[in-house]
Design an enzyme around this catalytic site. Structure first.
Site, short mmCIF file in Angstrom:
data_model
loop_
_atom_site.label_atom_id
_atom_site.label_comp_id
_atom_site.label_asym_id
_atom_site.label_seq_id
_atom_site.Cartn_x
_atom_site.Cartn_y
_atom_site.Cartn_z
N HIS A 9 40.41 48.56 42.39
CA HIS A 9 41.21 47.36 42.61
C HIS A 9 40.61 46.19 41.83
O HIS A 9 39.38 46.07 41.72
CB HIS A 9 41.25 47.04 44.11
CG HIS A 9 42.10 45.86 44.46
ND1 HIS A 9 43.43 45.79 44.15
CD2 HIS A 9 41.79 44.68 45.09
CE1 HIS A 9 43.91 44.63 44.57
NE2 HIS A 9 42.94 43.95 45.13
N CYS A 67 47.59 44.83 39.99
CA CYS A 67 46.56 43.86 40.33
C CYS A 67 45.81 43.38 39.09
O CYS A 67 45.35 42.24 39.03
CB CYS A 67 45.59 44.43 41.37
SG CYS A 67 44.89 46.03 40.93
#
Length: 982
Positions: free
Chosen positions: A353, A98
């Protein structure tokens, strides 16, 4: 008692009064439990246990009533994978990528960078044929620029909702399963891209990275004594701002540029004054780039733990940033507009994240890029509230400060991207080159073909499901047999027929057959009785077999079961009778029976009857329809090879054993009763003689024992010193009365002593095996010095007189002796020891190497760590004893180590001595242990080793070091990747 067991007992209750030859058809159907009342569907809510007539709860509920078409398939609508109108394309998260996806989206929306990349020459021309693309193979970019070109072209004109960046990630050599430092990735990739583009001829391409991202500042040091000013110019592509102790972005920038005093021990050496003087040092911004990247240093190194940690403090920043107050040369245009905010969600530096909020430079609208998902913000404003709410709670939770109009605050933002404000509108005509557009068109065509294929698969599944729905609705109502002719079908097959997820296979009833190829009585619980009408349709459509009608009910199995049940009932009576007969004295002739068999004959008879009852296992207590397993206990009994009745008195030759303690004489009446249950048992009347061969062997054994005792006594008398180690010679203290000593293997001595101590249990030793002490070339494997120390346990020294006796009593394969020689004329000055045969140096060296390898290949051992202060060892109560295992061998390197076999975690040292790993200097025997990837075996660390620890004292102020430049070293995780040129 379980209902299932009650049902089985009721089905066979008639067997107690009916003889096997009297079994009728009614008895057969009762045994098969067909007499049960048919299932009442309105009453039953689940399948009745053991009832072949119950057809409820076998999977029919999913087909009854109206069914939604979507239930006939698990294929998502392919149009959901299509790109929405006026939206951007997402990127697939390959596991932990990510952080890569966020930067790719930020760089893609830099129109100048995208345009320059499109102008790069490409090897794609080699892939083209005439006016089209080679259809037989896919296009594979060869360089990082080509990967980025193709990726940007897909992000711009793909019809897909998201695309796969695996080619780009693979080209960089990144580990998709490991989350890396996002800030370090940005630095390294920009450096790699600039180096790659610097080879281009087109200046718009060659200089794009510097034009967009490169600024310049100077380290300026001013001497307080003479006023001399020294400058050190440096380029930057991003400003790294400390956020600890600050609440606003402007405060972070001010600290970055603040003046620092160099005084005391940290004074500056002035070349003009030629001495150390007090001075001031600061950074001056000389020029700023079009795109200003501000790295907020949220991830900092904690010296106490030796790990990185995240600062989850709020930092405020504005949408408009005026940098004029911070630059040296005033009067230029230094007003910047916020264009991207990169977010890290999570409280740990090693997890979480990454997402990005990026402004579309053409429309001015904000979008949230979260891997495959892209969300357009309402209006044209940046909204970070949701991201802040999703942050994991911490113990010291701080309240979010109030933000005025045009300002924002975040505790998760780690990078802010500002674009220089200009009056010109952004270029909206970034066109994809023709060769790239053709590749994109081909990918779009593949995507459209996939959509059509998925839609067709959905339609086929729906059509198949509708047909199956009609079939089930028609046949399920006709399944119950009632009074009409019926057949048996496997319940497992019926369940699979009703299971929409598996294709229906031919009917297979073989698992339910007995040895007579008919329906086994015990398998009725996993069968269902259905009408002949339904059975005809099933077999005509799906095939299979065999068909099991009423004629398939096996009379032979029922008769045999009846016989066995009667025997089991009779067994209790016979057990009492046999016990009474055994209490009475035997009159006249009788029969020999093993005592062990008499103790367990009832259990043996019961097990034997169970085995005769059939190979299939009774399914008591199991749900109707569950598959039956093999009899595990029966398999175990076969493996143990238990003796059958009366076989415990058989000798190895199959005759009556000679030991009377293991058998007992029983009467003819008792033997007759036992023989009814064990007709094949070996029979030995009382007049039967014992095995003649065993008698001969018994006599020979007694003679051998007497012979062994005689040999042992003779050898013990002949070699008294060898037996008790009395007056044994010693190499380290050579006896004066002899110049020659002989050597035998210690293994020979130990084996001989075992025989002498227990001659009836051990075989005599016939030879002296000295070959174990010699190498393949016949040379001795030990030196005189080693035989006095570590190898002394492997040899035994023999006096010359003893050696003569040993040569008479045993066969000697090799003679090994040590001779003492005095060197000198009148007064002996030196003593030498010569061995025959001589030492083999090569094999001796090989033996030592093997011993060292054996020491390093241990599974559990202890090593010690001593801390050294001022060259003195410091022992602490808490000093660690590291329980460790050695490095694995070459063959085992690819295999995972089991629990408890790991190299040491030197964080134990940190906790014992309060020394962080980066401050630890470890050594063993003067050798520095600096390779973090090395194993204990390669370092030569053996059990009971002592490792010395010298600790570096931490430097209080790194900025106080004279002429120190800030150097950003790459993270350990990027070693070996394409980012570092590997």
């Amino acid at each position: 008692m379980a209902p299932r067991l009650q049902l089985e007992k009721a089905a066979w209750r008639w067997a107690e009064t009916v003889r096997p030859e009297e079994v009728s058809q009614e008895h057969i159907e009762t045994a098969y439990r067909i007499w049960l009342e048919p299932c009442i569907r309105g009453v039953c809510r689940r399948n009745c246990k053991g009832n072949p007539n119950c057809l409820v709860g076998i999977g029919e509920h999913i087909w009854l009533g109206e069914i939604d078409e979507n239930s006939f398939h698990n294929i998502d609508d392919p149009n959901c994978e299509r790109r929405k109108k006026n939206s951007f394309v997402g990127l697939t998260n390959l596991g932990a990528t990510c952080y890569v996806n966020t930067f790719l989206q930020v760089w893609f929306l830099n129109l100048e960078l995208r345009q320059a990349l499109y102008l790069c020459p490409s090897t794609c021309s080699d892939y083209m044929l005439g006016d089209g693309i080679q259809e037989e193979k896919d296009y594979e970019p060869q360089t990082i620029c080509e990967h980025l070109q193709y990726l940007f072209a897909l992000l711009q004109n793909s019809n897909r909702r998201y695309i796969d960046p695996s080619g780009f990630v693979k080209a960089l050599g990144l580990d998709t399963g490991q989350q890396q430092d996002a800030q370090e990735f940005s630095k390294l990739f920009m450096s790699l891209l600039e180096d790659t583009l610097s080879k281009q001829k087109n200046p718009d391409v060659r200089n794009i990275v510097q034009q967009q991202f490169c600024g310049e500042y100077a380290y300026v040091t001013v001497c307080n004594q003479c006023g001399r000013e020294s400058k050190l110019l440096s380029k930057f592509y991003e400003l790294e701002l400390n956020i600890q102790g600050h609440k606003q972005l402007t405060d972070c920038i001010s600290e970055f540029l603040k003046e620092e005093k160099l005084e005391g021990d940290n004074r500056y050496f002035c070349e003009n004054c030629q001495s150390k003087q007090n001075a001031t040092r600061k950074i001056r911004l000389l020029s700023l780039p079009c795109t200003l990247n501000l790295q907020l240093m949220r991830f900092v190194f904690d010296r106490q733990t030796g790990h990185k940690k995240k600062l989850n403090t709020y930092i405020g920043f504005s949408e408009i940033l005026d940098m004029e107050p911070y630059v040296e040369h005033k009067g230029g245009s230094y007003v910047y507009e916020l264009s991207a905010v990169l977010i890290h969600r999570g409280v740990s530096a090693y997890s979480g994240h990454y997402i990005a909020h990026v402004k579309d430079p053409q429309s001015g609208e904000w979008y949230k890029f979260n891997d495959e998902d892209i969300e357009k913000m309402e209006g044209k404003k940046l909204q970070l509230g949701i991201e802040e709410d999703l942050a994991e709670p911490s113990k010291s939770q701080t309240r979010k400060p109030k933000c005025g109009k045009g300002t924002h605050c975040s505790r998760n933002a780690y990078m802010l991207v500002y674009r220089l404000q200009t009056q010109e509108k952004p270029n909206t005509t970034v066109q994809v080159p023709a060769f790239l557009q053709e590749l994109v068109d081909r990918d779009n065509s593949k995507f459209e073909e996939w959509c059509i294929e998925m839609a067709e698969m959905r339609k086929q599944s729906v059509d198949k499901g509708k047909a199956k729905h009609e079939e089930v609705k028609e046949l399920y109502q006709r399944l119950p047999a009632g009074a009409e002719p019926y057949e048996f079908v496997s319940l497992e097959w019926l369940q699979k027929w009703l299971d929409e997820s598996t294709p229906t296979k031919p009917i297979d009833n073989h698992a339910c057959l007995c040895s007579h190829d008919k329906l086994h009585p015990d398998k009725i619980s996993i069968m269902k009785r259905i009408s002949e009408y339904a059975a005809d349709i099933f077999y005509s459509r799906y095939g299979g077999g065999p068909r099991l009608t009423v004629k398939a009910l096996c009379k032979e199995c029922v008769v045999e079961r009846c016989r066995i049940l009667r025997l089991k009932n009779q067994l209790n009576e016979d057990y009492k009778t046999v016990n009474n007969l055994l209490k009475a004295a035997v009159k006249g002739d009788g029969f020999w029976v093993g005592k062990s068999s008499l103790r367990s004959w009832r259990q043996l008879a019961l097990e034997q009857l169970d085995e005769q009852d059939g190979d299939a296992e009774q399914s008591n207590g199991k749900m109707n329809g569950s598959t039956l397993n093999k009899d595990e206990s029966k398999e175990e009994r076969k493996e143990e090879e238990e003796l059958n009745f009366n076989e415990d008195i058989l000798c190895p030759h199959g005759e009556l054993c000679i030991s009377e303690n293991e058998r007992r004489l029983v009467s003819k009446e008792a033997w007759s009763k036992l023989q009814q249950y064990f007709p094949k048992a070996p029979e030995f009347p009382s007049y039967k003689e014992c095995c003649s061969q065993c008698k001969i062997l018994e006599r020979e054994g007694e003679e051998n024992e007497a012979l062994h005792k005689m040999i042992a006594n003779e050898q013990k008398t002949s070699l008294p010193n060898l037996f008790q180690d009395k007056n044994r010679p010693c190499l380290s203290n050579w006896p004066e009365d002899t110049d020659v000593l002989y050597i035998v293997s210690q293994f020979f001595v130990e084996e001989w002593r075992k025989f002498v101590r227990k001659p009836t249990r051990c075989s005599p030793v016939s030879s002296v095996g000295n070959s174990a002490l010699l190498c393949p070339h016949g040379g001795l494997m030990f030196t005189f010095a080693s035989m006095t120390k570590e190898d002394s346990k492997l040899i035994a020294l023999i006096w010359p007189s003893e050696w003569q006796m040993i040569q008479k009593l045993f066969v000697v394969d090799h003679v090994i002796k040590i001779t003492r020689i005095e060197v000198g004329d009148v007064n002996p000055s030196e003593t030498q020891y010569i061995s025959e045969p001589k030492l083999c140096p090569e094999c001796r060296e090989g033996l030592l190497c093997q011993q060292q390898r054996d020491l390093r290949e241990y599974t559990q051992a202890t090593i010690y760590v001593h801390k050294v202060v001022d060259n003195k060892k410091v022992m602490k109560d808490s000093a660690p004893e590291l329980n460790v295992s050695s490095s694995e061998t070459e063959e085992d390197k690819e295999e995972a180590k089991p629990d408890g076999e790991k190299d040491p975690d030197f964080n134990q040292i940190m906790h014992a001595f309060s020394v962080a790993p980066f401050d630890q200097n470890l050594s063993i025997d003067g050798k520095i242990l600096s390779d973090d990837c090395a194993t204990l075996g390669t370092l030569g660390v053996i059990p009971e080793s002592v490792i010395l620890l010298k600790a570096d004292e931490p430097i209080a102020d790194y900025a106080a070091m004279d002429d120190v430049m800030q150097v950003c070293m790459p993270e350990e995780g990027f070693k070996g990747t394409g980012l570092l040129g590997h």
